[in-house]
Structure formats: structure tokens, C-alpha cells
Motif scaffolding. Structure first.
Motif, mmCIF file in Angstrom:
data_model
loop_
_atom_site.group_PDB
_atom_site.id
_atom_site.type_symbol
_atom_site.label_atom_id
_atom_site.label_comp_id
_atom_site.label_asym_id
_atom_site.label_seq_id
_atom_site.Cartn_x
_atom_site.Cartn_y
_atom_site.Cartn_z
ATOM 1 N N GLN A 237 34.080 0.100 40.856
ATOM 2 C CA GLN A 237 34.298 -0.410 42.212
ATOM 3 C C GLN A 237 33.021 -0.936 42.858
ATOM 4 N N ASP A 238 31.959 -0.130 42.837
ATOM 5 C CA ASP A 238 30.722 -0.544 43.502
ATOM 6 C C ASP A 238 30.116 -1.780 42.861
ATOM 7 N N ALA A 239 30.223 -1.874 41.521
ATOM 8 C CA ALA A 239 29.652 -3.034 40.831
ATOM 9 C C ALA A 239 30.425 -4.298 41.169
ATOM 10 N N VAL A 240 31.751 -4.201 41.256
ATOM 11 C CA VAL A 240 32.574 -5.362 41.620
ATOM 12 C C VAL A 240 32.234 -5.821 43.027
ATOM 13 N N LEU A 241 32.116 -4.871 43.959
ATOM 14 C CA LEU A 241 31.786 -5.221 45.336
ATOM 15 C C LEU A 241 30.387 -5.823 45.436
ATOM 16 N N SER A 242 29.457 -5.309 44.639
ATOM 17 C CA SER A 242 28.103 -5.868 44.635
ATOM 18 C C SER A 242 28.119 -7.305 44.134
ATOM 19 N N ARG A 243 28.924 -7.549 43.117
ATOM 20 C CA ARG A 243 29.042 -8.921 42.582
ATOM 21 C C ARG A 243 29.591 -9.864 43.663
ATOM 22 N N ILE A 244 30.604 -9.400 44.400
ATOM 23 C CA ILE A 244 31.184 -10.219 45.470
ATOM 24 C C ILE A 244 30.140 -10.485 46.560
ATOM 25 N N LYS A 245 29.342 -9.454 46.881
ATOM 26 C CA LYS A 245 28.300 -9.620 47.902
ATOM 27 C C LYS A 245 27.235 -10.614 47.451
ATOM 28 N N VAL A 246 26.873 -10.562 46.163
ATOM 29 C CA VAL A 246 25.885 -11.515 45.648
ATOM 30 C C VAL A 246 26.419 -12.937 45.753
ATOM 31 N N MET A 247 27.689 -13.121 45.394
ATOM 32 C CA MET A 247 28.301 -14.450 45.495
ATOM 33 C C MET A 247 28.232 -14.982 46.923
ATOM 34 N N ALA A 248 28.488 -14.089 47.906
ATOM 35 C CA ALA A 248 28.565 -14.510 49.305
ATOM 36 C C ALA A 248 27.228 -14.383 50.033
#
Length: 577
Positions: A237-248
Motif C-alpha cells: 500500500q505505502d509503495a503504491v501511494l508513494s508512486r502516485i505521489k511521485v507521479m503527481a
């Protein structure tokens, strides 16, 4: 297709001149530019702003190829989807649309000069190929539908997570990442790309990453309804959210405050805007991504689901020299689409049209669009005030939320400008009372408002499994309870869709708008000045002006077999007049 078949003839420049309006000298210069730049002639013409249909029609005539402006109701032969990778079909905008008796496959392409991809396609298929030309948006929509049920990498990416250290995540990434280029990406990146790619294939408008105590659930909003899709392991979960944050381009370390951002991703040569919102919950951060596909076509008024009665009303009022036209409805009811279609209709080159939006959803040719930026002080009211100094003919403000914006819009309408905007109310008559509740004087509302449009989106029955049946007792009772006249049913039969693989067994595929239009006739203006209630306005509009309510318009689409009684009940309320 051989290069000799597409050698431009002497007549091509003449054909393009006739179809596009460009001079022979301009066309020759653009063709020379294509040769020197290494790009294809058709792409150079599109970049120059030439209408795609006009260009393709000229090419079709010159190359003696059929041109199909619409690809509705076509079933893609399975041999194409089995033999051709989705990434290839999407990147080169090609799709099979039929198979001849002799085994020849008919393939539609939007880029007739892409000879190498056409040769590659012929080598991948076990049968001969003949090409036709079609618009890119039509082909893209058919590609999405044809490859909907093929594996899109989500399951494979989830499997890759099991044997991977998910603590580390790639830091900086490209500003605009290509979702098709996922083969050599880290598992987390590949997973998020695959989820977004799957969402776009299924025409999802929003992607939800919702945390639970034991998993993270991915959900897609398709045609206004949320569907549960794949589950992501809790430890990812945290890694997926971090990836989304990096994208945005958001703060990866911030997990206790809401964050909003935006990203841009590519699918082949198409661009998709992604609006990202994250909020902290008791089970972890929750992310919602709004997808705005820039390759999606902007609808015209003729494609909006308007019947002849409503189209006649709208066509007459959008050509008014001044006044306010308001579109009302809840979030996601297609208000912006209606406004865009109206602006496109009147954008003839002789008008200065300005819009201020939050966000700018699609790019409109010949129209100046401004993005709201509240952090910098660029609000709806500030933008609208600046527009008045830009010598405008027509202005669109994304939403009237406060008294200040409403007052500027009314001032603009009274001083000779046509203003389009949206508000959030339940029906058209309620819009008038909402403006007065904001603090506007009734006489100003009465003198400036020219048309109010209320609308909703209803899901349309799946064409693949739709059938006409005699209604049973329960359905008859439901129809009578809605105020529907059973005599309107063709041959006494009701259209139903039991569900199939094409529509996720939901029975629905796509949406159409239903409308309620309230023109500001003299009787209505007098009532507004007298501060009449919304129910009084509605009663007069229905009984004296013949206004068709949202439910009545929905029932007409029900009689046509376009939607179901359940959908009409879901989005409209009982008319009390």
C-alpha cells in the motif's frame, strides 16, 4: 499497402485545397516540411490545424481508399485481437473492422502514410489485409472495446510484487510517462501503470485506491457506477501511494494531511491528464485519480442525446448576442460536455470566446481557455473580471459559486456579452431561486438570464445483449408508478439487457443525457421579479410553456429502448406539479 499505392498524385494538392481551404503554396510548403522533418504529411497537416475528416477525405479520394467517418456498431474480428498486441494497435491507430468472404481482413487506419507499421501489421496477421481510412478517435474507441477482455498486466504485476522488495521505489520519473512502456519497469511502477491503462481501456472516469485493514481495493467509476476491481496486498500500500505521489509531484513524506496534485501520462502518442487527490483515513491514505483523456473527442450538439425539440431550443439561445445560459446538475452529470458542445457550435472564427475553468478538461480550437489558480489569486471572479477587458463576445465561467462571481456574470450579460456557466441545483426552476438566495436582486436575474438547462446522465442499454420483451407484472407496475403511458411502448414491448461479457454483465454500456430546459419567457420573468417559489415556476413552465421535465425526457428515451426504468428512477425524482 505498397509505397507505390500511396505515392501522392498531382491531384492531391488540388483535393486538399478543396477540402481544407489552404492554398496550394501553403500545402506545398507543408509537404516539403514533412520531407525535411521526417514526419508524415498527414501529421504535419494535423499540427497545422487542418480538420482530420477533411484531410482523410482528400487522401481517400486520391488513394482510392474508402473513408468511414463513423465506426459505430462494428464487431472487431477475433483474429485481429488474438494476433496483434494492444500496444501496437494503440500506438499506430489501426483496428480490423471486418473480414471478407475470401479471408481478407479490412483494417481501418488514421495514418495512411505509416507504411512501415502497415507492413509490420501484414506480417503479423495470417491473412491478406486491405486498408480503409477512419478518424483517430473512432479507431481508438474501437481498439479499447476490442481489447477490453485481454490481459492488461495487472495480474502479472501483482504476481511480480510477491518476490520483490517493495520498500524501495524509483525516485524521479519522466514528466509524462508512457503507460505502454511498462516491460522493464519496477514492479510497483508497472502495477500502477497497468491499473491506469486498464481504467482507460474500460472508459473509467475515476480510479479509487481505497485502503482496508487487510488490503487496498482498486475501484473504477464506469458510466457513473463504482466497480470493485483488483485488490493490492496491504504490504504494498505505502509503495503504491508513494508512486502516485511521485507521479503527481507531491510530498512523499506527508501522510497526515490531504494533498492534491496532477500528473500527465501517455498511451502511445495520446496524452491523459490525471488529477490526484489523497486524504488520510484510519486504514491509511486513500487516493482518487480523475482521468481526463485528451484524445477523447469533444461532442457536438448532434451527439449529445438532444431530441429535435431540445436541440431547436438550445440552438436558438446559444446564438443570442447577450445574456446568461446556465447548465445545472450534480457533479459528473455532463454539464461541461454540454457547455463545450455549445461553444464549439458557435466558435465560427468571428467571435472572441474566453473560458475560465477548474480544471480545463479538453482543448478547444479557436477558444482561449484559462485554468483557475486560487493560490495565485486567479479565481473564477478574478478571471471573469479580467475577461471584460479582453474585448470578449462570449465567456464561460466554470461555476457560479458565490455572489461576487454571479454579480460579475450578470454585469457582463447586461453590458452585451453572452455568458455560459454552471450551478449545482436539482432542477431548472430551482436555479433561479438559488441565484436570488446568493444575494442577487430578482430584477437583475430576470433581465439577464435567458435559458436554464438541467441535465442528468443515464446509462444506456448494452447493444450486444439488448432485446425487446413484453413487460411482466412487476415492470408494468413500475412503469405506471413512474407515470409512464404503456401505449408509448413499440408493439407493447420493453427493451431489456440481461447482461453479457461486453458490459460486465451489468446490462449497460455508455451513457446519454436527459434534459430539462427552461427558457426565460415573459411570464417566467414576471414571476422571478415577484420572487415566486421554485415549485410555482415549475408549474407555470410545465403547464403554460410546455417544459419537459427531466423525468419526462427520460421516459421518452425509455420508450425508444435506450435506457431502463431503473436508470430513470435512479437519477430523476417524481414530478410534483
Amino acid at each position: 499497402m505498397n509505397p507505390e499505392d500511396l505515392a501522392p498524385t498531382v491531384d492531391l494538392i488540388d483535393l486538399l485545397e478543396k477540402e481544407t481551404g489552404l492554398t496550394p503554396a501553403e500545402l506545398q510548403k507543408l509537404r516539403d516540411q514533412a520531407v525535411s522533418s521526417g514526419s508524415t504529411f498527414d501529421r504535419i497537416l494535423l499540427n497545422r490545424g487542418v480538420a482530420e475528416e477533411d484531410m482523410l477525405q482528400a487522401f481517400a479520394t486520391d488513394f482510392d481508399l474508402p473513408f468511414l467517418p463513423k465506426l459505430e456498431g462494428i464487431q472487431v474480428p477475433s483474429i485481429f485481437a488474438d494476433a496483434i498486441p494492444l500496444s501496437f494497435a494503440r500506438a499506430h491507430t489501426m483496428i480490423a473492422i471486418g473480414k471478407e468472404d475470401d479471408g481478407t481482413l479490412t483494417v481501418a487506419t488514421a495514418h495512411p502514410f505509416d507504411l512501415h507499421p502497415q507492413d509490420d501489421l501484414e506480417s503479423l496477421l495470417p491473412c491478406p489485409v486491405q486498408f480503409v481510412l477512419a478518424p483517430r478517435a473512432e479507431i481508438t474507441e474501437l481498439v479499447n472495446r476490442a481489447f477490453r477482455h485481454k490481459a492488461d498486466g495487472v495480474d502479472e504485476a501483482l504476481e511480480d510484487l510477491e518476490d520483490t522488495d517493495i520498500a524501495g521505489l524509483a525516485a524521479e520519473l519522466e514528466d509524462s510517462e508512457d503507460l505502454l512502456d511498462s516491460a522493464n519497469k519496477a514492479p510497483i511502477i508497472k502495477l500502477v501503470n497497468s491499473v491506469l491503462f486498464q481504467a482507460l481501456k474500460l472508459r473509467a472516469s475515476d480510479v479509487h485506491f481505497q485502503p482496508y485493514t487487510d488490503r487496498m481495493q482498486v475501484r473504477f467509476r464506469i458510466d457513473g457506477i463504482l466497480y470493485d476491481m483488483d485488490s493490492i496486498p496491504k504490504n504494498a500500500q505505502d509503495a503504491v501511494l508513494s508512486r502516485i505521489k511521485v507521479m503527481a509531484k507531491l510530498d512523499i513524506a506527508e501522510r497526515r494531511l490531504p494533498q492534491d496534485g496532477r500528473a500527465s501520462v501517455r498511451i502511445g502518442d495520446g496524452e491523459v491528464d490525471v488529477r490526484v487527490s489523497l486524504v488520510p483515513t484510519s486504514a491509511g491514505e486513500r487516493a482518487v485519480l480523475r482521468l481526463l483523456d485528451k484524445t477523447a473527442k469533444v461532442y457536438t450538439l448532434g451527439e449529445m442525446g438532444l431530441d429535435e425539440h431540445h436541440q431547436k431550443i438550445l440552438n436558438s439561445y446559444i446564438k443570442y448576442p447577450h445574456g446568461i445560459i446556465l447548465v445545472t446538475g450534480p457533479t459528473g452529470s455532463g454539464k461541461t460536455t454540454t457547455l463545450y458542445a455549445s461553444l464549439t457550435e458557435i466558435s465560427t472564427g468571428d467571435k472572441n470566446i474566453l473560458t475560465i475553468e477548474d480544471p480545463v478538461e479538453y482543448s478547444l480550437d479557436g477558444i482561449s481557455q484559462v485554468q483557475v489558480n486560487t493560490k495565485k489569486g486567479l479565481t473564477f471572479s478574478a478571471g471573469l473580471r479580467s475577461f471584460l477587458r479582453q474585448d470578449p463576445d462570449v465567456m464561460m465561467v466554470g461555476e457560479i459559486r458565490d455572489l461576487e462571481t454571479a454579480e460579475i456574470a450578470i454585469r457582463a450579460a447586461i453590458t452585451g456579452h453572452l455568458v455560459f456557466s454552471t450551478v449545482h441545483t436539482n432542477d431548472a426552476p430551482s436555479t433561479v431561486t438559488r441565484l436570488i438566495d446568493l444575494g442577487l436582486e430578482p430584477y437583475l436575474v430576470s433581465s439577464s438570464l435567458v435559458l436554464v438547462i438541467a441535465q442528468r446522465l443515464v446509462r444506456t442499454l448494452c447493444s450486444a445483449c439488448k432485446e425487446w420483451c413484453l413487460p411482466n407484472d412487476d415492470q408494468i407496475a413500475q412503469l405506471k408508478g413512474m407515470g409512464f403511458d404503456l401505449g408509448q411502448l413499440p408493439d407493447g414491448k420493453l427493451a431489456v439487457s440481461p447482461g453479457c461479457t461486453e458490459c460486465f454483465n451489468s446490462g449497460y454500456q455508455g451513457r446519454v443525457a436527459i434534459y430539462e430546459m427552461l427558457p426565460m419567457e415573459e411570464g417566467v420573468r414576471a414571476l422571478i421579479t415577484e420572487e415566486a417559489t421554485a415549485s410555482t415556476l415549475k408549474k407555470v413552465a410545465v403547464t403554460e410553456l410546455g417544459m419537459r421535465t427531466l423525468r419526462q425526457d427520460g421516459l421518452l428515451k425509455l420508450a425508444d429502448g435506450r435506457t431502463s426504468p431503473d436508470e430513470i428512477m435512479r437519477v430523476t425524482q417524481l414530478d410534483v406539479v
